[in-house]
Design an enzyme around this catalytic site. Sequence first.
Site, mmCIF file in Angstrom:
data_model
loop_
_atom_site.group_PDB
_atom_site.id
_atom_site.type_symbol
_atom_site.label_atom_id
_atom_site.label_comp_id
_atom_site.label_asym_id
_atom_site.label_seq_id
_atom_site.Cartn_x
_atom_site.Cartn_y
_atom_site.Cartn_z
ATOM 1 N N ARG A 163 46.062 43.349 51.018
ATOM 2 C CA ARG A 163 46.793 43.179 49.746
ATOM 3 C C ARG A 163 47.837 44.277 49.554
ATOM 4 N NH1 ARG A 163 44.158 39.635 50.592
ATOM 5 N NH2 ARG A 163 42.844 38.375 49.242
ATOM 6 N N SER A 234 42.675 37.414 40.764
ATOM 7 C CA SER A 234 41.887 38.661 40.808
ATOM 8 C C SER A 234 42.715 39.812 40.251
ATOM 9 C CB SER A 234 41.509 38.992 42.253
ATOM 10 O OG SER A 234 40.784 37.925 42.799
ATOM 11 N N GLU A 331 45.211 44.833 41.557
ATOM 12 C CA GLU A 331 45.974 44.009 42.495
ATOM 13 C C GLU A 331 47.261 43.539 41.813
ATOM 14 O OE1 GLU A 331 43.585 41.124 44.765
ATOM 15 O OE2 GLU A 331 45.235 39.704 44.534
#
Length: 335
Positions: A163, A234, A331
Site C-alpha cells: 500500500r 480500509s 491508508e
Amino acid sequence: MVFEIQEQVDLTPYNSFGVSQMAAYFADIQDPADLPQAREFAASKRLSVLVLGQGSNTLFINDYPGLVLYMNNRGREILPGAGMLRAAAGENWHELVMFCLQNSLYGIENLALIPGTVGAAPIQNIGAYGVELDQFFVELEAFDLKTGEIRHMSKADCEFAYRDSLFKQDPGQKLVVLSVTLQLAVEPVLELGYAGLKEALLGQEATPQRVFDAVCAIRSSKLPDPKRIGNAGSFFKNPVVSRAKLLSLRESYPELPAWDTGDADLVKLPAAWLLDQKGWKGKQRGGAAVHEDHALVLVNRGNASGEDVVLLAQDMSSSILQGFGIALQTEVRIV
Ligand SMILES: Cc1cc2nc3c(=O)[nH]c(=O)nc-3n(C[C@H](O)[C@H](O)[C@H](O)COP(=O)(O)OP(=O)(O)OC[C@H]3O[C@@H](n4cnc5c(N)ncnc54)[C@H](O)[C@@H]3O)c2cc1C
C-alpha cells in the site's frame, strides 16, 4: 471542449466519504494537453495543487485552498506485445478489470470492484485477495508539475511496497499520472490462496471469470457501497511487526492471526482483528462511525465532517497503541 478552471467547487461528489468541503479552484482534466495551462494558472496565483481521481481514498478535513486537478482523461489500448495494455489515468479501475477479462488478459481479477481510477492505482499499489498492482505494472507516464515535462517511470522508479509507492512519499504532489501500462497474462493465472476465495469456489473448476465473480460477491457482501454509505474502504493499513513482537503478543492473544511478508523476520497483522478485540465495531463519534461488521471501515452516517472521522480514527489508533504497543498507519490520504 474549452478548458476551464472553476472557482468554489463543492467536493461532496468527488470524495467517497461524501464530506462537504470546497475547492477554491477546480479543473476537470479530460485532456492532459491542458495540464501546462493548469500548471501556469497555479503558479501565477501561488496555489498548491491536489490531484484527485474518484476520491475513494481521500478524506477532506478542510476546504482546499488551492487547485484540484480532477483526472478524467479516458482511453484503453491493447498494445503490440503479448498481454500489454495501456489505460488512461481517468479510466475506472473496475471497468478496466472487466475489459481485460473480455479480452482474455488475466491476472487482475482479484482486484475487481476496487473503487477509483487507473491513475490512482499505483499511488498506493492497490491490492486485494493476494494480488497487488505491482505484479503487473510495467510503466506509467506522468506530467511533472515542477518542470512541466512528461516523464516515463518504470516499476523500479515507482518504489512499490505494501500500500505504498514513491508517490505517497511525495507530499508536495509533483507528479500527475497520465496513463499506466500493464503486462497481463495471456493464459489464466489464478491466485486462490486467500481464505474466503477458496471456499467460495469449492466444488467448481476455478476460472478467471469465476474468480472475478467470487471476488465481486465477497466484496459486495462485506464492504459498504460508498454510493449508499460514505466510506473509503480500509481506513488503516495492516501493521507489519517483527516475529518477536508476534510471539510476545501471542502470549496474551494466542488466536492472533498473522501473514507472512516475504521477509522471515517480519509479519503482517490484521488491523481489523486488533480493532475488534478493543470493541470498535459500531462505535460512533459525531456523524462518523465504525462499520458494524468491519472494524477497519469508518463510515459517514450522513452528516459527518472530515474532522469527526479523523477524531474517531485517532481514538481507535490510541487504543491499539495502548493495548498492543502497535502504531497504526492510515491508508486513506487526509487532506
Ligand atoms: C469500499 C472501498 C473499498 C476499497 N478497497 C480497497 C482494496 O481492496 N484495496 C486497495 O488497495 N484499496 C481499496 N480502496 C481504496 C481505493 O479504492 C484505492 O486507493 C483507489 O486506488 C483510489 O482511487 P481514487 O481514484 O478514488 O483515488 P483518490 O482518492 O482520488 O486519490 C488517492 C490518492 O492518489 C492520488 N492520485 C489520484 N489520481 C492521481 C493521478 N492521476 N496522478 C497522481 N496522483 C493521483 C491522490 O492525490 C491521492 O493522494 C477501497 C476504497 C473503498 C471506498
